[in-house]
Design a protein around this motif. Sequence first.
Motif, PDB file in Angstrom:
ATOM      1  N   HIS A  96       0.856  -1.189   0.000  1.00 23.29           N
ATOM      2  CA  HIS A  96       0.000   0.000   0.000  1.00 23.29           C
ATOM      3  C   HIS A  96       0.897   1.246   0.000  1.00 23.29           C
ATOM      4  CE1 HIS A  96      -3.548   2.379   0.722  1.00 23.29           C
ATOM      5  NE2 HIS A  96      -2.951   2.960   1.744  1.00 23.29           N
ATOM      6  N   PRO A  97       0.680   2.183  -0.917  1.00 22.29           N
ATOM      7  CA  PRO A  97       1.523   3.381  -0.974  1.00 22.29           C
ATOM      8  C   PRO A  97       1.351   4.273   0.256  1.00 22.29           C
ATOM      9  CG  PRO A  97       0.303   3.099  -3.018  1.00 22.29           C
ATOM     10  CD  PRO A  97      -0.269   2.133  -2.026  1.00 22.29           C
ATOM     11  N   SER A  98       2.376   5.067   0.524  1.00 20.76           N
ATOM     12  CA  SER A  98       2.322   6.032   1.617  1.00 20.76           C
ATOM     13  C   SER A  98       1.483   7.238   1.189  1.00 20.76           C
ATOM     14  CB  SER A  98       3.732   6.501   1.973  1.00 20.76           C
ATOM     15  OG  SER A  98       4.274   7.236   0.889  1.00 20.76           O
ATOM     16  N   LEU A  99       1.101   8.051   2.166  1.00 22.27           N
ATOM     17  CA  LEU A  99       0.362   9.273   1.864  1.00 22.27           C
ATOM     18  C   LEU A  99       1.200  10.163   0.951  1.00 22.27           C
ATOM     19  CD1 LEU A  99      -2.138  11.026   2.260  1.00 22.27           C
ATOM     20  CD2 LEU A  99      -1.091  11.919   4.348  1.00 22.27           C
ATOM     21  N   GLY A 100       2.511  10.208   1.180  1.00 21.61           N
ATOM     22  CA  GLY A 100       3.405  10.997   0.333  1.00 21.61           C
ATOM     23  C   GLY A 100       3.359  10.553  -1.121  1.00 21.61           C
ATOM     24  N   ALA A 101       3.277   9.255  -1.362  1.00 21.15           N
ATOM     25  CA  ALA A 101       3.199   8.752  -2.737  1.00 21.15           C
ATOM     26  C   ALA A 101       1.904   9.208  -3.407  1.00 21.15           C
ATOM     27  CB  ALA A 101       3.294   7.228  -2.749  1.00 21.15           C
ATOM     28  N   PHE A 102       0.806   9.199  -2.655  1.00 21.48           N
ATOM     29  CA  PHE A 102      -0.458   9.674  -3.224  1.00 21.48           C
ATOM     30  C   PHE A 102      -0.390  11.174  -3.527  1.00 21.48           C
ATOM     31  CE2 PHE A 102      -2.177   5.815  -1.139  1.00 21.48           C
ATOM     32  CZ  PHE A 102      -2.809   5.255  -2.237  1.00 21.48           C
TER      33      PHE A 102
END
Length: 182
Positions: A96-102
């Motif tokens: 699951h991607p991090s908030l930063g990636a989103f």
Amino acid sequence: MTRPGLGVVGRRLVQFLLDELLVFVPTLLLAIAVIWLFHPHGPGLLTFLEVVVYTMLALDFVGLVFVTVWWPYRHGGQTPAMRWLRLRIQTLEGAHPSLGAFIVRDLLMLVDGFAWGLAGTVVMLVTRRRQRFGDVVARTVVVHVSRSADQAAVPGPDGDFGAVAGAELALDRADVGLDRRQ
């Protein structure tokens, strides 16, 4: 694994339009209701309409950030339209991607959206994993997920919009570090 087919690009374009409509239509209806209920008569009409348009644009921006960043971060990497079309955002490693990636993905939509989205579409068509520029920089990929036998087509009464198991990730052994021959 083989290169993902062009079908995922079409699904992503439809998903993008559905998510945009999901935010834009309620914002537009709210603006129409405000204009209809509170429109002034006389010289202040133009100023009033400008305020409504700028407020509508700000609400649309906030809504899009909510739908494209916060919602998938909290709901297994899926926007509402991604869930409908069985797509999911995940890292290249399958996590699951991090908030930063989103956030990076969303910020780089400025690049991908150039020329009415043509730039992002071309990048998806030429990259091996069908990634747009925001995905390449954020090290994420959008994958098609199959509907499992125990998953209902429509979320249950508890409102569970979580992730779907069984992603079809388009990575080969070298991408995940299993092939040491390189």
